[in-house]
Design an enzyme around this catalytic site. Structure first.
Site, short mmCIF file in Angstrom:
data_model
loop_
_atom_site.label_atom_id
_atom_site.label_comp_id
_atom_site.label_asym_id
_atom_site.label_seq_id
_atom_site.Cartn_x
_atom_site.Cartn_y
_atom_site.Cartn_z
N ASP A 63 2.42 -16.73 -118.71
CA ASP A 63 2.76 -16.59 -117.19
C ASP A 63 1.96 -17.38 -116.48
O ASP A 63 0.54 -17.46 -117.17
CB ASP A 63 3.09 -15.23 -116.69
CG ASP A 63 3.79 -15.35 -115.44
OD1 ASP A 63 4.30 -16.29 -114.93
OD2 ASP A 63 3.58 -14.25 -114.76
N GLU A 114 0.75 -22.81 -114.52
CA GLU A 114 1.25 -24.14 -114.10
C GLU A 114 -0.28 -24.80 -113.76
O GLU A 114 -0.18 -26.07 -113.89
CB GLU A 114 1.71 -23.96 -112.70
CG GLU A 114 3.29 -23.46 -112.80
CD GLU A 114 3.39 -21.88 -113.38
OE1 GLU A 114 2.20 -21.20 -113.08
OE2 GLU A 114 4.11 -21.38 -114.09
N ASP A 146 10.72 -17.16 -111.52
CA ASP A 146 11.09 -16.50 -110.36
C ASP A 146 12.49 -16.49 -109.55
O ASP A 146 12.45 -17.20 -108.67
CB ASP A 146 9.93 -16.04 -109.54
CG ASP A 146 8.91 -15.19 -110.22
OD1 ASP A 146 9.11 -14.84 -111.37
OD2 ASP A 146 7.78 -15.07 -109.61
O1 MIG Z 1 4.98 -12.51 -109.55
O2 MIG Z 1 3.67 -10.75 -114.14
O3 MIG Z 1 7.43 -15.30 -113.06
O4 MIG Z 1 8.11 -12.99 -114.66
O5 MIG Z 1 7.02 -10.80 -114.02
C1 MIG Z 1 3.73 -12.79 -110.09
C2 MIG Z 1 4.22 -10.46 -112.97
C3 MIG Z 1 3.62 -12.81 -111.76
C4 MIG Z 1 5.50 -14.13 -112.27
C5 MIG Z 1 6.56 -14.11 -113.40
C6 MIG Z 1 7.17 -12.94 -113.61
C7 MIG Z 1 6.17 -11.72 -113.87
C8 MIG Z 1 5.21 -11.61 -112.80
N1 MIG Z 1 4.47 -12.80 -112.57
#
Ligand code: MIG
Length: 787
Positions: free
Chosen positions: A402, A405, A476
């Site tokens: 995650d 980017e 998200d």
């Molecule tokens: O929102 O790791 O898209 O799936 O649960 C902040 C916490 C960071 C973004 C991800 C989401 C995940 C969350 N992350």
């Protein structure tokens, strides 16, 4: 920018044209794929997406007329001054023409400043980039692909920006970028399709008729001009050729096709066990449970919290006994913390991205002050691959990447942040869009190295070609009907952009889901390659039993449907790794001659044989469904329906309209609590009579032994006049095969059945009949009525 043609030379598959200011190269990758290249920023040709092309000799003719004319058996490419190109197919029909006129943006009137002060968004005029490609538009084009974008299936009239972006506000149509950048567009015009793939990782822009109705625009500020024209003429061939260039999703482990349960976060052993037990108690099949960031010790990646997870390994092995795999999240940001091994190693080896003065760069993400591993260096990727073992050796089965980017809390990473880039140092502007791509490459390599199994990685950020390493999810989303609706064109376009293994958070990530929304969402999720319920902290619980009994019943029904369909999905993945076609597909992919399919946003095909028309509006108790020409069978009632028209279907909450193309065989498994390929000794064949062949693939579902030939390939040849003949052939047989085949033959009543000449037992039910044969049966002859 280029000036006039001076001269040219032919070199192998290439023609190099010298212009007054620059040189341009035109290279045939195949008779229908042509690359246009011009060194603008530097002389180096380098790609993060296209790792290897075979470089076969392509024969083509070169002649000179009004321009330089290159002709293969498929295409005629005419090159002019200013490196303008026009492309014709072999029938001499113009397919794509460079635009020569001035840019003529639509007029935008208004008192911009005042409106902006009030907080309204102003659409800025046309963007000017250093490298620009403009192609003529007539208005009859349909645009597909472009990876993960908001908006409808057809991208006509939209503008997008390729710049991986983590914006947690609700995704809407005015978003020009999301988490992934796939600079690839498919254009369908007059029934003929071609693709344009701009392989440049810098921030780039696509304008498909927002700026003007006369041309489409591609622009980028840096790097080189480097794009591929990929002729179909079918969309299928365009996707096949695009994935020939950028790679295909390798065969996944079977369990990854099961149902996945996630939450931000299941943050203690007890909570994880509770969810696992509940799934089994409630009889909802499930193969994977996810651990989001709170399992870690202070968000330090490759650690876990010793208080909340005192027996991490035991937890994972206990879950394994219950049939669950565990997938753990790993973010790129490394906590700045002396004494934390990953930080210390990274720092002392110089593995973090540096600012322009050479100082390791710090921004802030979950762990607080953090540093960013430089995944553009092979050495760093090797280190990162090895780090995976910290989790893998405990039994963790998959890695979730995650925030790659990459995301940052203290403003964006500076443009001049430095990266090693395999010895050709560069800055953030070039690496940004491939940061996630390179990270998951390392994760996948680590999993392969330490488990010996087919890697399962799930990523949020991606670039063209990421499908080789990882599955993707769409980040998200929110528990909005609007987002359920939008996920269909988004996933279909991701699939057309090479990302066959994709999914959206089922039920929606942010905001509160309702029982009704979850019921409709699982009806879609059951067919998306990645089938994962995930939701955010502070939203109401989103596990299927947290609503009401009706929601739970509907949820179970569709999860079980998914588990029945596993061998069909696995067959699609087996085909996919050879030809690159996605698993869920827009109808236009198979019905390119039928204009009714060009903009179907709320229906999709699973492979070629299953058509799904889900409900994506609250309270909708009936919907129109477009069935392409041919006969279709209602999956629930077995009613045979003549296609080539719209029909109206009633859609009570537990009914998702599903249709099977007549002349289909859908292999099924018996539904268990989870997937275990060694247990699958029986194949059920849900048969819809017709004349066709079907290939079914079987292997151990986890290792690479199939690459050594340890797999089975069965061919089922079905012929249906009045009598029905089924021939079963083992085309390849090197794996422990099924012990029996159970045929369920729909809309047919048997009178007599001969299996290899011997009379055989069968059983007629209401609208179908059932027949069980042994593993070596070769020819089944059935006389009866129906079909
Ligand atoms: O929102 O790791 O898209 O799936 O649960 C902040 C916490 C960071 C973004 C991800 C989401 C995940 C969350 N992350």
């Amino acid at each position: 920018m280029f000036g006039q043609i001076q001269d040219y030379q032919k070199k192998k598959n290439k023609v190099i044209i010298n212009y007054e200011q620059h040189s341009g190269e035109v290279e045939f990758i195949s008779p229908s794929i042509v690359n246009f290249f011009a060194p603008i920023s530097n002389q180096r040709r380098f790609s993060r997406a296209v790792e290897e092309i075979k470089g076969d000799n392509i024969s083509f003719e070169v002649t000179e007329d009004v321009g330089i004319i290159l002709k293969t058996e498929q295409l005629k490419v005419v090159i002019h001054d200013q490196f303008k190109v026009d492309i014709y197919n072999k029938d001499d029909k113009i397919i794509s023409k460079d635009y020569r006129g001035e840019r003529k943006p639509f007029i935008r009137r208004g008192k911009g400043d005042i409106i902006a002060e009030e907080g309204h968004q102003i659409i800025k005029g046309n963007i000017k980039n250093r490298i620009e490609v403009l192609k003529e538009m007539t208005g009859e084009e349909y645009f597909y692909g472009l990876g993960e974008q908001t908006g409808p299936l057809n991208k006509k009239g939209y503008r997008y920006q390729m710049w991986n972006t983590d914006d947690p506000s609700p995704h809407v149509e005015s978003f020009e970028s999301l988490y992934k950048s796939i600079p690839f567009v498919i254009i369908l015009k007059d029934g003929l399709a071609y693709g344009l793939f701009f392989d440049n990782t810098y921030r780039s822009y696509f304008d498909l008729g927002k700026e003007s109705s006369q041309y489409l625009y591609y622009g980028v500020d840096n790097g080189n001009l480097n794009y591929y024209f990929i002729y179909g003429p079918s969309i299928k061939e365009v996707v096949e050729k695009y994935t020939y260039l950028t790679g295909r999703t390798p065969l996944p482990q079977l369990w990854t096709l099961g149902y996945h349960q996630s939450r931000y976060s299941y943050d203690s052993e007890n909570r994880v066990r509770e969810v696992a037990d509940k799934l089994r108690e409630k009889d909802i099949p499930c193969d994977a449970i996810y651990l989001d960031i709170d399992y870690m010790d202070g968000y330090r990646v490759f650690t876990w919290d010793q208080e909340k997870f005192p027996n991490f390994e035991k937890l994972i092995s206990d879950l394994k006994k219950q049939g669950f795999k565990v997938v753990t999240i790993v973010d790129p940001g490394i906590k700045k913390d002396n004494g934390y091994l990953v930080y210390d190693e990274g720092l002392s080896n110089g593995y973090f991205a540096r600012d322009k003065d050479g100082i390791p760069y710090v921004n802030r993400v979950w762990p607080g002050e953090s540093l960013y591993p430089d995944f553009s260096s092979e050495e760093v990727r090797k280190w990162w691959a090895d780090k995976q073992n910290t989790l893998l050796e405990t039994g963790v089965a998959g890695i979730w990447n995650d925030m790659n980017e990459p995301a940052s809390f203290d403003g964006p990473l500076p443009a001049d942040l430095q990266f090693e880039n395999e010895g050709h140092q560069t800055d953030h502007q070039e690496i940004h869009n491939v940061y996630g791509h390179l990270m998951v490459r390392a994760s996948a390599e680590g999993i392969k190295k330490y488990t010996g199994k087919r890697p399962f990685v799930i990523t949020r950020a991606a670039y063209a070609g990421t499908q080789k390493y990882s599955t993707v999810w769409t980040g998200d989303n929110q528990s909005f009907w609007e987002h359920l609706r939008m996920s269909l064109p988004m996933l279909m376009n991701l699939g057309l952009s090479g990302m066959a293994f994709c999914g959206a958070d089922l039920g929606g990530f942010s905001f509160d889901c309702s029982g009704e929304l979850l019921s409709r969402w699982v009806q879609v999720g059951a067919f998306t390659p990645l089938f994962r319920n995930h939701s955010a902290a502070y939203t109401r619980d989103q596990e299927p039993w947290c609503f009401d009994l009706e929601t739970e019943r509907i949820y179970r029904k569709y999860v079980k449907l998914r588990y029945r369909l596993i061998p069909y999905l696995y067959d699609l993945f087996w085909q996919e790794q050879k030809i690159g076609l996605p698993i869920i597909r827009p109808l236009v992919l198979h019905y390119q001659d039928d204009e009714n399919t060009y903009e179907l946003n709320d229906q999709f095909l699973v492979g070629e044989n299953i058509l799904v028309a889900p409900v994506v509006q609250q309270g909708q108790l009936a919907r129109a469904v477009y069935l392409p020409s041919g006969k279709w069978v209602d999956y629930w009632t077995k009613e045979i329906i003549e296609g080539g028209r719209y029909i109206l279907k009633k859609t009570p909450l537990d009914t998702c309209p599903i249709f099977i193309k007549e002349g289909s065989l859908i292999p099924n498994y018996k539904v268990g609590a989870y997937l275990d390929n060694k247990m699958n000794q029986e194949l059920i064949l849900d048969l819809y009579p017709g004349d066709f062949n079907y290939l079914h693939y079987q292997d151990d579902g986890e290792s690479f032994n199939y690459q050594k030939g340890e797999y089975n390939l069965y061919q089922f040849a079905i012929a249906c006049k009045q009598d029905l003949t089924i021939s079963i052939k083992k085309i390849h047989y090197k794996y422990n095969g099924y012990k029996k085949f159970t045929f369920m033959i729909n809309n047919y009543q048997a009178e007599e059945v001969l299996v290899d000449g011997q009379s055989h037992f069968f059983q007629n039910d209401e609208d179908r009949f059932v027949l069980v044969v042994g593993p070596d049966a070769k020819e089944i002859k059935i006389s009866g009525t129906g079909g």
